[in-house]
Design a protein around this motif. Sequence first.
Motif, PDB file in Angstrom:
ATOM      1  N   ASN A   1     -15.403  33.874 114.992  1.00 17.71           N
ATOM      2  CA  ASN A   1     -15.730  32.244 113.053  1.00 17.71           C
ATOM      3  C   ASN A   1     -15.344  30.717 114.120  1.00 17.71           C
ATOM      4  O   ASN A   1     -16.262  30.170 113.449  1.00 17.71           O
ATOM      5  CB  ASN A   1     -15.294  32.887 112.376  1.00 17.71           C
ATOM      6  CG  ASN A   1     -15.987  34.019 111.401  1.00 17.71           C
ATOM      7  OD1 ASN A   1     -17.124  34.856 111.467  1.00 17.71           O
ATOM      8  ND2 ASN A   1     -14.949  34.685 110.688  1.00 17.71           N
TER       9      ASN A   1
ATOM     10  N   ASP B   1      -8.287  38.066 117.638  1.00  9.56           N
ATOM     11  CA  ASP B   1      -8.788  38.968 116.792  1.00  9.56           C
ATOM     12  C   ASP B   1     -10.719  39.060 117.053  1.00  9.56           C
ATOM     13  O   ASP B   1     -10.851  37.307 117.083  1.00  9.56           O
ATOM     14  CB  ASP B   1      -8.919  38.860 115.092  1.00  9.56           C
ATOM     15  CG  ASP B   1      -9.853  39.749 114.071  1.00  9.56           C
ATOM     16  OD1 ASP B   1      -9.712  40.713 114.335  1.00  9.56           O
ATOM     17  OD2 ASP B   1     -10.601  39.024 113.366  1.00  9.56           O
TER      18      ASP B   1
ATOM     19  N   GLU C   1     -13.339  38.803 115.738  1.00 11.35           N
ATOM     20  CA  GLU C   1     -13.994  38.156 114.201  1.00 11.35           C
ATOM     21  C   GLU C   1     -13.661  36.952 114.198  1.00 11.35           C
ATOM     22  O   GLU C   1     -14.535  35.914 113.839  1.00 11.35           O
ATOM     23  CB  GLU C   1     -14.094  38.935 113.053  1.00 11.35           C
ATOM     24  CG  GLU C   1     -15.154  38.784 112.366  1.00 11.35           C
ATOM     25  CD  GLU C   1     -15.645  39.331 111.331  1.00 11.35           C
ATOM     26  OE1 GLU C   1     -15.995  39.830 111.079  1.00 11.35           O
ATOM     27  OE2 GLU C   1     -14.583  39.196 109.796  1.00 11.35           O
ATOM     28  N   LYS C   2     -13.079  36.658 114.440  1.00 15.87           N
ATOM     29  CA  LYS C   2     -11.775  35.314 114.403  1.00 15.87           C
ATOM     30  C   LYS C   2     -12.177  34.562 114.802  1.00 15.87           C
ATOM     31  O   LYS C   2     -12.380  33.204 114.853  1.00 15.87           O
ATOM     32  CB  LYS C   2     -10.443  35.463 114.189  1.00 15.87           C
ATOM     33  CG  LYS C   2      -9.471  34.071 113.297  1.00 15.87           C
ATOM     34  CD  LYS C   2      -7.573  34.423 113.267  1.00 15.87           C
ATOM     35  CE  LYS C   2      -7.458  32.822 113.838  1.00 15.87           C
ATOM     36  NZ  LYS C   2      -5.456  34.029 114.685  1.00 15.87           N
TER      37      LYS C   2
HETATM   38  C1  NAG Z   1     -15.562  35.187 109.388  1.00 14.94           C
HETATM   39  O1  NAG Z   1     -16.653  34.592 109.014  1.00 14.94           O
HETATM   40  C2  NAG Z   1     -17.575  35.523 107.783  1.00 14.94           C
HETATM   41  C3  NAG Z   1     -19.060  35.161 107.596  1.00 14.94           C
HETATM   42  O2  NAG Z   1     -18.532  33.650 106.702  1.00 14.94           O
HETATM   43  C4  NAG Z   1     -16.865  35.712 106.826  1.00 14.94           C
HETATM   44  O3  NAG Z   1     -17.173  37.090 106.264  1.00 14.94           O
HETATM   45  C5  NAG Z   1     -15.642  36.622 107.482  1.00 14.94           C
HETATM   46  O4  NAG Z   1     -14.750  36.846 106.460  1.00 14.94           O
HETATM   47  C6  NAG Z   1     -14.724  36.063 108.328  1.00 14.94           C
HETATM   48  N1  NAG Z   1     -13.613  36.665 109.058  1.00 14.94           N
HETATM   49  C7  NAG Z   1     -12.638  36.159 109.963  1.00 14.94           C
HETATM   50  C8  NAG Z   1     -11.708  37.285 110.479  1.00 14.94           C
HETATM   51  O5  NAG Z   1     -12.668  35.214 109.297  1.00 14.94           O
END
Ligand code: NAG
Length: 589
Positions: A380, A374, A376-377
């Motif tokens: 992060n 993913d 965004e994952k």
């Molecule tokens: C990634 O980090 C952001 C900011 O900390 C957070 O809002 C988000 O839920 C996170 N996404 C995932 C997929 O972990």
Amino acid sequence: MCVRRERGLLSLERKHEPRHSPKLHMKAVLVSASLALVIAILVAWFQWRWSPMVADLVVTNALVFTSDDSLPFADSIAVRHGTILRVGNYSSLKEVVGYGTKELNLKGKIVVPGFIDSHLHLIFGGLQLMQLKLRGINKKDEFVRRVKEAVENRTPDSWILGGGWNNDLWGGELPTASLIDDITPHNPVWLSRMDGHMGLANSVALKLAGITNSSEDPDGGTIMKTASGVPTGLLIDSAMNLLIPFIPELSVDERREALQRASNLALMRGVTTVVDFGRYLPGSSVNLPWEDFSDVYQWADSSGKMRIRVCIFFPLETWSRLLDVVNKVGHAVSKWIYLGGVKAFADGSLGSNSALFHEPYVDEPQNYGLQVTDYEKLFNLTFAADNYGLQVAIHAIGDRANDWILNMYESVISKNGIRDRRFRIEHAQHLAPGAADRFGELGIIASVQPEHLLDDLESATKKLGFDRAQKGSYLFRSLLNSNAQLAFGSDWPVTNINPLLGIRTAMKRISPAWENAWNPWESISVHDALKAYTISAARACFLDSDVGSISPGKLADFVVLSTDSWDNFASEGSASVEATYVAGVQVYP
Ligand SMILES: *[C@@H]1O[C@H](CO)[C@@H](O)[C@H](O)[C@H]1NC(C)=O
Ligand SMILES: *[C@@H]1O[C@H](CO)[C@@H](O)[C@H](O)[C@H]1NC(C)=O
Ligand SMILES: *[C@@H]1O[C@H](CO)[C@@H](O)[C@H](O)[C@H]1NC(C)=O
């Protein structure tokens, strides 16, 4: 100093001469002579052992390619206590030759730094040496025959494991469970494809894993099915994880033996340091590198059984666990085991049509490949690991996967600030226009495997079309021109571990079977290829202060090649390994 002491003892003897009988005299002479001898030996030994200047090994009359720009070539190397003491012409290191120095005259042979394989799977490869080997098979009948052979003498229910098959070698048709079901009615079978992104299970194994008509594809994977919806036995990328947990974990002893076998093979090929990406499968949450780290590597290290240097990368998801260990013991566990960084996947592989591209596959017009993590994952996790100073490496093969990771790295750099982080992209096989330049601009390491080029040419032309394959694949010259750090590896057991094959391929871009080289303008020189397998590979895993070049102060890891002609080596790229030295000790043959 020792000479003076001997004289003193002898003159003492003479003074006493008249007062004793000849017999006593003889005894006294013998006693003092042996005393003198013992002292002389002790003094010599201390001198040899502790003098800051005396080498224990001097390699002379060699053609040393150092990978060190401050002195690119030399003819001699002096080694002391496993470390390089001096490099240069014999006259410049004559003064470190002393009592006990062993001289090794190489009669003009080429010597290069120990090769560093930037990307392989050491224990996984060692295990494959112990399993059913299907590499290079070019007939389906032969494939079946080998499986049949492996099943004989096996107890019912025990797993038959193997790998290395490549359907492209028999015309492309994928194998199916039905091919081997008749000969394997009582044993589950799992045979991974050469690239590790796909495997074949027989029906016994599918049943054990509960994979049926109604099983659905997991995210990032495919259960191949016939037109009528029956699983064929082939599982791609994360679909392999539906089955792998059912395979009993290997015993610790098997994995330890795998390390020994793999290390011996590596040393035979001149590889003295490797970057191990573990027994980690795409999309898998099973932390196999951690088990191997504690059960195999730490065990081997503490029992004096390590023979090559290993830098280990761990799954990105486990970055905080790595951080804890690094905070306790540092990156260098010993001179054999180094804790590298963390690794994740962006896409799959070309051979399995799962590398991620901007344009679809020519042979599958709806398919652009798979994004296996993913967005965004991955961001992060990379952001967090980098923020704590850990090195990050991400597998990206298709051009879209590479662009995605370049963009992601750029944005992490801008958020966390400039520092010496050496982000890596593993494979970097197919690049969109302009991408090669961005490796240089952003300081991203391209960790590439020249031997994949030979496996891929036919499938790349078939899957991407001639133009795309010519323009964007294996851009070694373009990457170097952009000032990117090019680090070579083999991805063993996916390709041959032999670095000299990779070096030749990077220079020639041709296999004996082809008429023309593949985009020959991307060829690189023997100098650049050697550096990519030594000093650049060392930089790519932060080991450049210990290994990667034949320079004073570094560990004395070097390889003697079979040839004494630099011109010939530089034009043909052909040679073999004659001897391998680790820490100044001959470990092969
Ligand atoms: C990634 O980090 C952001 C900011 O900390 C957070 O809002 C988000 O839920 C996170 N996404 C995932 C997929 O972990
Ligand atoms: C080594 O010897 C060669 C030829 O004798 C000479 O040209 C070169 O400068 C020497 N190099 C060093 C580092 O002394
Ligand atoms: C799976 O589908 C095939 C073809 O549609 C059918 O013949 C077979 O019985 C099905 N198997 C199971 C276990 O449902």
